[in-house]
Design an enzyme around this catalytic site. Sequence first.
Site, PDB file in Angstrom:
ATOM      1  N   GLY A 182      47.229  40.578  44.141  1.00 29.61           N
ATOM      2  CA  GLY A 182      48.158  39.616  43.555  1.00 29.61           C
ATOM      3  C   GLY A 182      49.551  39.669  44.156  1.00 29.61           C
ATOM      4  O   GLY A 182      50.458  38.993  43.664  1.00 29.61           O
ATOM      5  N   GLU A 196      47.495  27.401  51.786  1.00 30.96           N
ATOM      6  CA  GLU A 196      46.243  27.004  51.149  1.00 30.96           C
ATOM      7  C   GLU A 196      46.548  26.083  49.985  1.00 30.96           C
ATOM      8  O   GLU A 196      47.597  26.199  49.340  1.00 30.96           O
ATOM      9  CB  GLU A 196      45.523  28.271  50.656  1.00 30.96           C
ATOM     10  CG  GLU A 196      44.097  28.085  50.239  1.00 30.96           C
ATOM     11  CD  GLU A 196      43.454  29.440  49.931  1.00 30.96           C
ATOM     12  OE1 GLU A 196      42.631  29.897  50.730  1.00 30.96           O
ATOM     13  OE2 GLU A 196      43.810  30.049  48.896  1.00 30.96           O
ATOM     14  N   HIS A 231      39.777  32.287  37.349  1.00 25.43           N
ATOM     15  CA  HIS A 231      39.506  33.322  38.347  1.00 25.43           C
ATOM     16  C   HIS A 231      38.204  34.012  37.949  1.00 25.43           C
ATOM     17  O   HIS A 231      38.143  34.702  36.939  1.00 25.43           O
ATOM     18  CB  HIS A 231      40.674  34.314  38.360  1.00 25.43           C
ATOM     19  CG  HIS A 231      40.589  35.336  39.452  1.00 25.43           C
ATOM     20  ND1 HIS A 231      41.693  36.022  39.901  1.00 25.43           N
ATOM     21  CD2 HIS A 231      39.548  35.799  40.179  1.00 25.43           C
ATOM     22  CE1 HIS A 231      41.320  36.858  40.857  1.00 25.43           C
ATOM     23  NE2 HIS A 231      40.021  36.743  41.032  1.00 25.43           N
ATOM     24  N   GLU A 237      38.811  35.826  47.997  1.00 24.59           N
ATOM     25  CA  GLU A 237      38.859  37.005  48.853  1.00 24.59           C
ATOM     26  C   GLU A 237      37.692  37.915  48.495  1.00 24.59           C
ATOM     27  O   GLU A 237      37.027  37.729  47.473  1.00 24.59           O
ATOM     28  CB  GLU A 237      40.181  37.767  48.674  1.00 24.59           C
ATOM     29  CG  GLU A 237      40.406  38.327  47.281  1.00 24.59           C
ATOM     30  CD  GLU A 237      41.755  39.024  47.140  1.00 24.59           C
ATOM     31  OE1 GLU A 237      42.522  39.049  48.118  1.00 24.59           O
ATOM     32  OE2 GLU A 237      42.038  39.527  46.047  1.00 24.59           O
ATOM     33  N   ASN A 277      36.880  41.957  47.825  1.00 25.98           N
ATOM     34  CA  ASN A 277      37.400  43.310  47.638  1.00 25.98           C
ATOM     35  C   ASN A 277      36.344  44.290  48.108  1.00 25.98           C
ATOM     36  O   ASN A 277      35.258  44.386  47.517  1.00 25.98           O
ATOM     37  CB  ASN A 277      37.757  43.571  46.178  1.00 25.98           C
ATOM     38  CG  ASN A 277      38.891  42.671  45.714  1.00 25.98           C
ATOM     39  OD1 ASN A 277      38.754  41.945  44.745  1.00 25.98           O
ATOM     40  ND2 ASN A 277      40.014  42.705  46.399  1.00 25.98           N
ATOM     41  N   ARG A 323      35.483  47.363  47.863  1.00 30.30           N
ATOM     42  CA  ARG A 323      35.582  48.618  47.111  1.00 30.30           C
ATOM     43  C   ARG A 323      35.019  48.395  45.721  1.00 30.30           C
ATOM     44  O   ARG A 323      34.649  47.277  45.356  1.00 30.30           O
ATOM     45  CB  ARG A 323      37.042  49.055  47.006  1.00 30.30           C
ATOM     46  CG  ARG A 323      37.944  47.954  46.414  1.00 30.30           C
ATOM     47  CD  ARG A 323      39.347  48.417  46.137  1.00 30.30           C
ATOM     48  NE  ARG A 323      40.247  47.318  45.850  1.00 30.30           N
ATOM     49  CZ  ARG A 323      40.346  46.666  44.713  1.00 30.30           C
ATOM     50  NH1 ARG A 323      39.548  46.985  43.716  1.00 30.30           N
ATOM     51  NH2 ARG A 323      41.221  45.696  44.540  1.00 30.30           N
TER      52      ARG A 323
END
Length: 455
Positions: free
Chosen positions: A165, A200, A208, A299, A301, A303
């Site tokens: 963020g 974008e 989200h 995106e 992540n 992990r």
Amino acid sequence: MIESLLVANRGEIARRIIRTAKRLGIRVIAVHSEADADLPFVAEADEAVLIGPPNPALSYRNTEAILAAAKSTGAQAIHPGYGFLSENAEFARTVEASGLIWVGPDADAITAMGDKINARNLMAAAGVPVAPGTTDPAADLDAAVTAAAEIGYPVMVKAAAGGGGMGMGVAVDEAALRTEYDKVRAFAERMFGDGSVLIERYFPRVRHVEVQILGLADGRVVALGERECSVQRRNQKLVEESPSPAVSPELRSRLLAAAVRAGEAVGYRNAGTVECLLVPREPDAAGTAPGSEDFFFLEMNTRLQVEHPVTEYVYGIDLVEEQLRVASGLAPTFDPDALTPSGHAIEMRINAEDPKRFLPGPGVIRTWVEPTGEGVRVDSGYTEGNTVTPFYDSLLAKLIVSGATRDEALDRAKAAVAAFQIEGPKNNVPFFAELLTNAEFLSGAYDTGIVSRMR
């Protein structure tokens, strides 16, 4: 199975990894800074090594100190948790070059997904929907202005190397873009050492939603449902739930299939998350908006996510165990062809911060009483008598509740929040008490603007 594991992290996630590793009979080594010497994760490990002063750059991001600790203790593998070095491709390469097992995706996948522009382009090539935006960095302000005019305002100005963020700004017109571009670029250079900027399309009303993926040892990628993450402050999550109340079976099928394609596009192994934005579809020629929503890749992540416990509840698996099995070259504990989600789970991030303005509030914990009961789980990094310092993230604990239905989970959440007692540092427990009486949240028809509307 791995026999000895060094956990290169701290607090809540270190305790979480230690708990599973010890259940599996794995010897666990903790590393800690001087500031964290008295925290529970240090005492719960089989062995603990001091790696530096409070400054994360000199301790939890100190690759030399962590690798030295692994060597001196005979660790076989390293689990990075989340944050710190977890998405550092160079660290992952160094770990493996040292003859250790890296519990996470390989360095090439981390690199591929670490740059937002490169990630967008890879996903578009794999058939994953992406929002209108630039395929190359906006080299200067003039390029950004030209790109924004083609995309259409409002636009999001993003640090290509950013995450969590951070490094983002919204521009509603050219004047705002000129301000935000310079601001984001300067921030990106200072924080990430990379001033590349992505332009974008910005969607004012959006949800989200993310998909948990797991790349298995045999090369397959599976999707373990979605999580709703729209309750946010400063673009950072406060509440997550699974399944999302916004996702229909038809949309879920498309979302999960796209997430699997995303993982396959980079040969993904181990746990990861594909984050997406859900936006209302544009009206058709007759002026009628279809009932379902479109989604765009945001995106990946590379992990384990903070919010992984809600997926664990719904799918009945231990994601940390699955990570360790993949890293060991073992098959999963579940049948990838017969995944059956059940029930509903909600996670609330208990932070040491003011419940109104969300500003950090460290201090000594004088009282710490965790809620208990059916369907209630607390993953905490602290206990009574510990000091919350200003050196690290403000996360104190994660309160996770589950139920057969969303309504049952919400009822348990209200009771658990009321029973959670913390005295000393400022904390956001009162915010969750307020949220759990908010009609918009209770309806499930909320978006990323819900917190600002509550304020």
